[in-house]
Design a protein around this motif. Structure first.
Motif, PDB file in Angstrom:
ATOM      1  N   MET A  11       0.845  -1.186   0.000  1.00 49.14           N
ATOM      2  CA  MET A  11       0.000   0.000   0.000  1.00 49.14           C
ATOM      3  C   MET A  11       0.878   1.234   0.000  1.00 49.14           C
ATOM      4  SD  MET A  11      -1.345   0.095   3.987  1.00 49.14           S
ATOM      5  CE  MET A  11      -1.462  -1.687   4.230  1.00 49.14           C
ATOM      6  N   TYR A  12       0.512   2.250  -0.795  1.00 48.84           N
ATOM      7  CA  TYR A  12       1.296   3.481  -0.768  1.00 48.84           C
ATOM      8  C   TYR A  12       0.665   4.456   0.206  1.00 48.84           C
ATOM      9  CZ  TYR A  12       4.008   7.540  -1.861  1.00 48.84           C
ATOM     10  OH  TYR A  12       4.839   8.624  -1.744  1.00 48.84           O
ATOM     11  N   LYS A  13       1.286   4.560   1.369  1.00 52.16           N
ATOM     12  CA  LYS A  13       0.844   5.488   2.397  1.00 52.16           C
ATOM     13  C   LYS A  13       2.075   6.170   2.965  1.00 52.16           C
ATOM     14  CE  LYS A  13      -3.538   4.413   2.236  1.00 52.16           C
ATOM     15  NZ  LYS A  13      -4.560   5.388   1.802  1.00 52.16           N
ATOM     16  N   ARG A  14       1.872   7.393   3.435  1.00 54.86           N
ATOM     17  CA  ARG A  14       2.966   8.129   4.057  1.00 54.86           C
ATOM     18  C   ARG A  14       2.703   8.219   5.552  1.00 54.86           C
ATOM     19  NH1 ARG A  14       4.640  13.432   0.964  1.00 54.86           N
ATOM     20  NH2 ARG A  14       6.630  12.797   1.852  1.00 54.86           N
ATOM     21  N   ILE A  15       3.665   7.751   6.330  1.00 54.58           N
ATOM     22  CA  ILE A  15       3.501   7.724   7.782  1.00 54.58           C
ATOM     23  C   ILE A  15       4.661   8.452   8.457  1.00 54.58           C
ATOM     24  CG2 ILE A  15       3.469   6.220   9.822  1.00 54.58           C
ATOM     25  CD1 ILE A  15       1.855   4.214   8.294  1.00 54.58           C
ATOM     26  N   LEU A  16       4.316   9.246   9.440  1.00 55.95           N
ATOM     27  CA  LEU A  16       5.311   9.944  10.252  1.00 55.95           C
ATOM     28  C   LEU A  16       5.389   9.266  11.615  1.00 55.95           C
ATOM     29  CD1 LEU A  16       7.208  12.371  10.880  1.00 55.95           C
ATOM     30  CD2 LEU A  16       5.141  13.637  11.591  1.00 55.95           C
ATOM     31  N   ILE A  17       6.597   8.907  12.021  1.00 56.15           N
ATOM     32  CA  ILE A  17       6.845   8.350  13.352  1.00 56.15           C
ATOM     33  C   ILE A  17       7.519   9.424  14.195  1.00 56.15           C
ATOM     34  CG2 ILE A  17       8.099   6.617  14.682  1.00 56.15           C
ATOM     35  CD1 ILE A  17       7.967   4.798  12.202  1.00 56.15           C
ATOM     36  N   VAL A  18       6.903   9.763  15.318  1.00 59.77           N
ATOM     37  CA  VAL A  18       7.476  10.767  16.223  1.00 59.77           C
ATOM     38  C   VAL A  18       7.896  10.050  17.497  1.00 59.77           C
ATOM     39  CG1 VAL A  18       7.121  12.972  17.378  1.00 59.77           C
ATOM     40  CG2 VAL A  18       5.876  12.473  15.262  1.00 59.77           C
ATOM     41  N   GLU A  19       9.197   9.869  17.649  1.00 58.86           N
ATOM     42  CA  GLU A  19       9.735   9.056  18.733  1.00 58.86           C
ATOM     43  C   GLU A  19      11.142   9.575  19.060  1.00 58.86           C
ATOM     44  OE1 GLU A  19      10.859   6.998  21.495  1.00 58.86           O
ATOM     45  OE2 GLU A  19       8.952   6.103  20.819  1.00 58.86           O
ATOM     46  N   ASP A  20      11.394   9.912  20.333  1.00 65.03           N
ATOM     47  CA  ASP A  20      12.680  10.514  20.684  1.00 65.03           C
ATOM     48  C   ASP A  20      13.799   9.505  20.870  1.00 65.03           C
ATOM     49  OD1 ASP A  20      11.628   9.500  23.054  1.00 65.03           O
ATOM     50  OD2 ASP A  20      12.533  11.076  24.285  1.00 65.03           O
ATOM     51  N   GLU A  21      13.485   8.209  20.838  1.00 72.79           N
ATOM     52  CA  GLU A  21      14.523   7.181  20.929  1.00 72.79           C
ATOM     53  C   GLU A  21      14.749   6.587  19.543  1.00 72.79           C
ATOM     54  OE1 GLU A  21      14.337   4.412  24.182  1.00 72.79           O
ATOM     55  OE2 GLU A  21      12.869   5.651  25.222  1.00 72.79           O
ATOM     56  N   PRO A  22      15.903   6.874  18.930  1.00 73.96           N
ATOM     57  CA  PRO A  22      16.162   6.450  17.537  1.00 73.96           C
ATOM     58  C   PRO A  22      16.005   4.949  17.299  1.00 73.96           C
ATOM     59  CG  PRO A  22      17.805   8.047  18.248  1.00 73.96           C
ATOM     60  CD  PRO A  22      17.010   7.693  19.476  1.00 73.96           C
ATOM     61  N   LEU A  23      16.426   4.121  18.256  1.00 75.47           N
ATOM     62  CA  LEU A  23      16.329   2.672  18.046  1.00 75.47           C
ATOM     63  C   LEU A  23      14.871   2.220  17.978  1.00 75.47           C
ATOM     64  CD1 LEU A  23      19.198   1.284  20.319  1.00 75.47           C
ATOM     65  CD2 LEU A  23      19.161   1.494  17.827  1.00 75.47           C
ATOM     66  N   ILE A  24      14.032   2.788  18.842  1.00 77.37           N
ATOM     67  CA  ILE A  24      12.606   2.436  18.811  1.00 77.37           C
ATOM     68  C   ILE A  24      11.971   2.939  17.523  1.00 77.37           C
ATOM     69  CG2 ILE A  24      10.362   2.811  19.909  1.00 77.37           C
ATOM     70  CD1 ILE A  24      11.769   2.868  22.590  1.00 77.37           C
ATOM     71  N   ALA A  25      12.350   4.151  17.107  1.00 78.03           N
ATOM     72  CA  ALA A  25      11.828   4.709  15.861  1.00 78.03           C
ATOM     73  C   ALA A  25      12.184   3.807  14.682  1.00 78.03           C
ATOM     74  CB  ALA A  25      12.375   6.115  15.644  1.00 78.03           C
ATOM     75  N   LYS A  26      13.416   3.301  14.679  1.00 78.64           N
ATOM     76  CA  LYS A  26      13.842   2.397  13.605  1.00 78.64           C
ATOM     77  C   LYS A  26      13.069   1.087  13.645  1.00 78.64           C
ATOM     78  CE  LYS A  26      16.997   4.193  10.938  1.00 78.64           C
ATOM     79  NZ  LYS A  26      16.777   4.266   9.455  1.00 78.64           N
ATOM     80  N   ASP A  27      12.867   0.547  14.843  1.00 74.06           N
ATOM     81  CA  ASP A  27      12.087  -0.693  14.979  1.00 74.06           C
ATOM     82  C   ASP A  27      10.677  -0.509  14.402  1.00 74.06           C
ATOM     83  OD1 ASP A  27      14.095  -2.126  16.149  1.00 74.06           O
ATOM     84  OD2 ASP A  27      13.393  -1.818  18.212  1.00 74.06           O
ATOM     85  N   LEU A  28      10.069   0.628  14.712  1.00 81.19           N
ATOM     86  CA  LEU A  28       8.729   0.904  14.197  1.00 81.19           C
ATOM     87  C   LEU A  28       8.740   0.995  12.675  1.00 81.19           C
ATOM     88  CD1 LEU A  28       7.478   3.532  16.800  1.00 81.19           C
ATOM     89  CD2 LEU A  28       6.486   1.274  16.400  1.00 81.19           C
ATOM     90  N   SER A  29       9.760   1.620  12.125  1.00 84.56           N
ATOM     91  CA  SER A  29       9.821   1.753  10.663  1.00 84.56           C
ATOM     92  C   SER A  29       9.974   0.387   9.996  1.00 84.56           C
ATOM     93  CB  SER A  29      10.962   2.687  10.248  1.00 84.56           C
ATOM     94  OG  SER A  29      12.225   2.121  10.523  1.00 84.56           O
ATOM     95  N   TYR A  30      10.749  -0.528  10.608  1.00 85.43           N
ATOM     96  CA  TYR A  30      10.901  -1.877  10.049  1.00 85.43           C
ATOM     97  C   TYR A  30       9.571  -2.630  10.085  1.00 85.43           C
ATOM     98  CZ  TYR A  30      15.928  -1.061  10.564  1.00 85.43           C
ATOM     99  OH  TYR A  30      17.190  -0.538  10.492  1.00 85.43           O
ATOM    100  N   ILE A  31       8.815  -2.445  11.168  1.00 88.89           N
ATOM    101  CA  ILE A  31       7.512  -3.100  11.279  1.00 88.89           C
ATOM    102  C   ILE A  31       6.565  -2.593  10.194  1.00 88.89           C
ATOM    103  CG2 ILE A  31       5.442  -3.265  12.732  1.00 88.89           C
ATOM    104  CD1 ILE A  31       7.326  -3.263  15.173  1.00 88.89           C
TER     105      ILE A  31
END
Length: 230
Positions: free
Chosen positions: A1-21
Motif C-alpha cells: 500500500m502506498y501510504k505516508r507515515i510519520l513516526i514521532v519518537e525521541d529514541e532512535p532505536l525504537i523509531a527504527k524498529d517501528l519503521s521496520y515493522i
C-alpha cells in the motif's frame, strides 16, 4: 500500500524498529522525527496519512501537545505508542481523540493491526462525508451524517435531516444505491434510516429519538441482521 507515515519518537532505536515493522506491511514512505519541533516541521513540509506519536519527547512540549497541533492545524489521524499509562497522562491524551493508545513494550502484530485499522478508518471517514444532491431548486451539498431517514414519495424521495427536509428528484431505490450501504438500512418499502441514528426498536417501528419509521414484514429479517440484534 502506498501510504505516508510519520513516526514521532525521541529514541532512535525504537523509531527504527517501528519503521521496520511498517515496511513489513508494505509501507515504504516513512519519516522519522525525534522531537516536537522536528515533527511540526515535517507536518508543515509534507502531508501524511497517519502519525505514530510517543508521549514523552524529551522536550518542553510532548506528544500530547503535538496531538493538539495535529488536530488544529493539519487534521491527520494519529495514535499514541507510549510507556506512560498513569491516569493524568491518559486524561490529557484522550481528549485529543487518538485512534489508539498502545503501551510499550509493543509487539509487531499490535502495531501492524492498529496501523492497518487506522488507515482503513481514515480512508472511509473521508469518503462520502458529503454528497451533492439534485433537488427542485438546484444542486445542494448535504452531509451524510445529518440524514436521519429517507421516505419514498412516488418518483421522489424526502430526505429528513437533523434540521430540514429536502425533496430529492430520484426514487428511494436509486438514492439508496448511491449512499454508503454500511450507513443506511431499508426498513420498509417506503422508508430507510441511517443506522447510527436509530435509538430504539419497538412495536414494529425503528425510533430515531422522537421520530419513528415503520419496519415492514418483508424487510424485518434483513433489518435485524444489519443492526445486529442479539
Amino acid at each position: 500500500m502506498y501510504k505516508r507515515i510519520l513516526i514521532v519518537e525521541d529514541e532512535p532505536l525504537i523509531a527504527k524498529d517501528l519503521s521496520y515493522i511498517l515496511e513489513d506491511i508494505g509501507i515504504q514512505d516513512i519519516t522519522l522525527a525525534l522531537s516536537y519541533d522536528d515533527a511540526v516541521k515535517s507536518c508543515k513540509d509534507e502531508s501524511y496519512d497517519l502519525i505514530l506519536l510517543d508521549v514523552n519527547l524529551s522536550d518542553e512540549k510532548d506528544g500530547i501537545d503535538l496531538a493538539h497541533f495535529i488536530n488544529t492545524e493539519i487534521h491527520v489521524p494519529f495514535f499514541f505508542i507510549t510507556s506512560y499509562y498513569n491516569s493524568s497522562t491518559v486524561a490529557r491524551a484522550k481528549v485529543t481523540q487518538p485512534l489508539a493508545y498502545l503501551l510499550k513494550p509493543f509487539n509487531k502484530h499490535d502495531i501492524q493491526i492498529n496501523v492497518e485499522m487506522a488507515l482503513y478508518k481514515s480512508e472511509h471517514a473521508n469518503e462520502n462525508e458529503t454528497i451533492f444532491l439534485r433537488e427542485k431548486t438546484g444542486t445542494i451539498q448535504l452531509e451524510l451524517t445529518n440524514i436521519r431517514y429517507l421516505e419514498a414519495q412516488s418518483n421522489y424521495t424526502k430526505i429528513v435531516t437533523s434540521d430540514t427536509e429536502i425533496l430529492a428528484s430520484q426514487t428511494l431505490k436509486a438514492l439508496l444505491g448511491k449512499l454508503p450501504d454500511s450507513e443506511f438500512v431499508r426498513t420498509h418499502k417506503s422508508f430507510a434510516a441511517r443506522i447510527d441514528h436509530i435509538t430504539m426498536i419497538k412495536g414494529g417501528y425503528a425510533y430515531l429519538n422522537d421520530i419513528k419509521v415503520p419496519i415492514g414484514r418483508s424487510f424485518k429479517e434483513e433489518f435485524q441482521q444489519r443492526i445486529k440484534i442479539i
